[in-house]
Design an enzyme around this catalytic site. Structure first.
Site, PDB file in Angstrom:
ATOM      1  N   SER A  31       0.827  -1.218   0.000  1.00 36.13           N
ATOM      2  CA  SER A  31       0.000   0.000   0.000  1.00 36.13           C
ATOM      3  C   SER A  31       0.852   1.254   0.000  1.00 36.13           C
ATOM      4  O   SER A  31       1.750   1.393   0.827  1.00 36.13           O
ATOM      5  CB  SER A  31      -0.859   0.069   1.270  1.00 36.13           C
ATOM      6  N   HIS A  62      -3.730   0.315  -4.908  1.00 31.47           N
ATOM      7  CA  HIS A  62      -3.117  -0.862  -5.547  1.00 31.47           C
ATOM      8  C   HIS A  62      -3.518  -0.856  -7.019  1.00 31.47           C
ATOM      9  O   HIS A  62      -4.690  -1.030  -7.337  1.00 31.47           O
ATOM     10  CB  HIS A  62      -3.617  -2.159  -4.903  1.00 31.47           C
ATOM     11  N   HIS A  84      -5.209  -9.617  -1.970  1.00 32.51           N
ATOM     12  CA  HIS A  84      -5.370  -9.886  -0.536  1.00 32.51           C
ATOM     13  C   HIS A  84      -6.473 -10.922  -0.307  1.00 32.51           C
ATOM     14  O   HIS A  84      -7.475 -10.939  -1.030  1.00 32.51           O
ATOM     15  CB  HIS A  84      -5.770  -8.613   0.216  1.00 32.51           C
ATOM     16  N   TYR A  86      -8.628 -10.829   1.994  1.00 30.77           N
ATOM     17  CA  TYR A  86      -9.898 -10.180   2.370  1.00 30.77           C
ATOM     18  C   TYR A  86     -10.711  -9.708   1.170  1.00 30.77           C
ATOM     19  O   TYR A  86     -11.875  -9.339   1.304  1.00 30.77           O
ATOM     20  CB  TYR A  86      -9.659  -9.010   3.335  1.00 30.77           C
ATOM     21  N   GLU A  87     -10.119  -9.740  -0.020  1.00 32.85           N
ATOM     22  CA  GLU A  87     -10.894  -9.374  -1.208  1.00 32.85           C
ATOM     23  C   GLU A  87     -11.848 -10.498  -1.613  1.00 32.85           C
ATOM     24  O   GLU A  87     -12.700 -10.303  -2.481  1.00 32.85           O
ATOM     25  CB  GLU A  87      -9.949  -9.032  -2.360  1.00 32.85           C
ATOM     26  N   ALA A 114       2.597  -2.465   4.133  1.00 32.51           N
ATOM     27  CA  ALA A 114       2.331  -1.451   5.160  1.00 32.51           C
ATOM     28  C   ALA A 114       1.821  -2.201   6.385  1.00 32.51           C
ATOM     29  O   ALA A 114       1.089  -3.174   6.244  1.00 32.51           O
ATOM     30  CB  ALA A 114       1.280  -0.482   4.652  1.00 32.51           C
ATOM     31  N   MET A 212      -1.993  -7.281   6.722  1.00 32.98           N
ATOM     32  CA  MET A 212      -2.995  -8.159   6.090  1.00 32.98           C
ATOM     33  C   MET A 212      -2.439  -8.862   4.851  1.00 32.98           C
ATOM     34  O   MET A 212      -3.194  -9.219   3.946  1.00 32.98           O
ATOM     35  CB  MET A 212      -4.231  -7.325   5.705  1.00 32.98           C
ATOM     36  N   SER A 213      -1.141  -9.065   4.806  1.00 30.93           N
ATOM     37  CA  SER A 213      -0.547  -9.663   3.598  1.00 30.93           C
ATOM     38  C   SER A 213       0.761 -10.371   3.959  1.00 30.93           C
ATOM     39  O   SER A 213       1.056 -10.601   5.125  1.00 30.93           O
ATOM     40  CB  SER A 213      -0.268  -8.571   2.561  1.00 30.93           C
ATOM     41  N   ASN A 236       1.395   3.217  10.988  1.00 32.88           N
ATOM     42  CA  ASN A 236       0.604   3.743  12.110  1.00 32.88           C
ATOM     43  C   ASN A 236       0.932   2.894  13.329  1.00 32.88           C
ATOM     44  O   ASN A 236       1.452   1.791  13.192  1.00 32.88           O
ATOM     45  CB  ASN A 236      -0.903   3.638  11.796  1.00 32.88           C
ATOM     46  N   HIS A 248      -7.497   3.836   6.258  1.00 39.02           N
ATOM     47  CA  HIS A 248      -6.653   3.414   5.139  1.00 39.02           C
ATOM     48  C   HIS A 248      -5.911   4.631   4.566  1.00 39.02           C
ATOM     49  O   HIS A 248      -4.758   4.521   4.143  1.00 39.02           O
ATOM     50  CB  HIS A 248      -7.520   2.740   4.066  1.00 39.02           C
TER      51      HIS A 248
HETATM   52  N1  HPA Z   1      -3.276  -3.305  11.068  1.00 41.68           N
HETATM   53  C1  HPA Z   1      -3.327  -4.148  10.022  1.00 41.68           C
HETATM   54  N2  HPA Z   1      -2.880  -3.826   8.824  1.00 41.68           N
HETATM   55  C2  HPA Z   1      -2.322  -2.621   8.659  1.00 41.68           C
HETATM   56  C3  HPA Z   1      -2.229  -1.694   9.694  1.00 41.68           C
HETATM   57  C4  HPA Z   1      -2.738  -2.058  10.968  1.00 41.68           C
HETATM   58  O1  HPA Z   1      -2.693  -1.288  11.947  1.00 41.68           O
HETATM   59  N3  HPA Z   1      -1.627  -0.581   9.198  1.00 41.68           N
HETATM   60  C5  HPA Z   1      -1.347  -0.843   7.891  1.00 41.68           C
HETATM   61  N4  HPA Z   1      -1.768  -2.080   7.559  1.00 41.68           N
END
Ligand code: HPA
Length: 274
Positions: A31, A62, A84, A86-87, A114, A212-213, A236, A248
């Site tokens: 990302s 993406h 991903h 989750y898609e 990310a 998530m990847s 973050n 996001h």
């Molecule tokens: N959690 C999960 N996936 C993420 C996060 C998060 O805080 N930040 C960027 N991708």
């Protein structure tokens, strides 16, 4: 034939007709990092929609294409946008692009993503070199009949992230005064971010960053004997560690801000992966 393997071979044949290039390094851009593609001497691009039956990424930030080209003199194939879980794709589709890049010839897989930082010494904008991962929270992409042509039924996972590649990345970071953290990454399915209680649990499990990847991709690549390295951009602080709600957009902004240093780290490392 195993349906996952049949699909893979079909995708491979459709790409080979269009792209003769043999990449050495496969690169997956996470990302906000997709514009690294501008640093590649592009030979050709191939939108995922043009590959029959290929899972197309739907996430903002993406783009959804393969880029073939050179980083310095090194032939690379780069995923500008990953798939991903989750898609809604089956997990074998999520790792199909990784398997495809191996069939195209790539021996090294460089994963980026990310993440949310859990280790309290991390701050937004930090980079973390993965030294190991926890896959417990995502489905294993090797479940189902083993594809013997790709790898063994029970692959060893003791050294997924290649120590020599990690050594190169550490050297590049040091020489360019880039602060590089290290740690364990866990993949959860998403798409919701984690709850504060989940982050406290992950923290107790020794996890430094969450996303998530990546982990399922690393499992599939390790199965095929690829050499793997991965860097996470901590975008973050994970849920409950800061007062702000997670978005996001915030993740993308932090990744964009970190992009120049990230590009340097990628380019200089890939040049030395001889
Ligand atoms: N959690 C999960 N996936 C993420 C996060 C998060 O805080 N930040 C960027 N991708």
């Amino acid at each position: 034939m195993n349906p996952a393997y049949e699909k893979l071979v079909n995708c491979y044949e459709s790409i080979r007709e269009k792209i003769p290039m043999i990449p050495k390094v496969a690169l997956v851009l996470g990302s906000g990092l997709g514009d690294y593609a501008n640093d590649i001497k592009v030979v050709s691009t191939l939108p995922y929609q043009e590959i029959e039956n290929f899972p197309v990424s739907t996430v903002p930030g993406h783009k959804g294409q393969f880029i073939f080209g050179y980083v310095d003199e090194v032939p690379v194939v780069c995923m500008q946008g990953r798939v991903h879980f989750y898609e809604g794709y089956p997990i074998t589709d999520v790792v199909l692009p990784i398997r495809l890049m191996k069939l195209m010839g790539a021996k090294i897989l460089f994963l980026t993503n990310a993440s949310g930082g859990i280790n309290l010494s991390f701050k937004a904008g930090d980079f973390m070199l993965l030294t190991d991962h926890i896959s417990t929270f995502a489905p294993n992409p090797l479940i189902g009949e083993n594809i013997d042509k790709l790898g063994t039924r029970f692959p060893d996972m003791s050294h997924v992230y290649d120590e020599r590649l990690n050594g190169v990345i550490r050297d590049v970071a040091r020489e360019n005064a880039i602060d590089l953290k290290e740690g364990v990454y866990a993949q959860l399915t998403g798409p919701s971010f984690e709850s504060p209680a989940e982050i406290r649990m992950l923290s107790k499990l020794g996890i430094d960053a969450v996303g998530m990847s990546t982990v399922v991709e690393a499992i599939a690549a390790n199965h095929m004997g690829m050499r793997i390295c991965a860097i996470s951009c901590v975008c973050n602080l994970a849920a409950g560690l800061s007062k702000n709600p997670l978005t996001h957009e915030e993740v993308q902004e932090a990744a964009n801000a970190a992009a120049p240093k990230f590009k340097k780290l990628l380019t200089e490392s890939i040049k030395r992966f001889a």
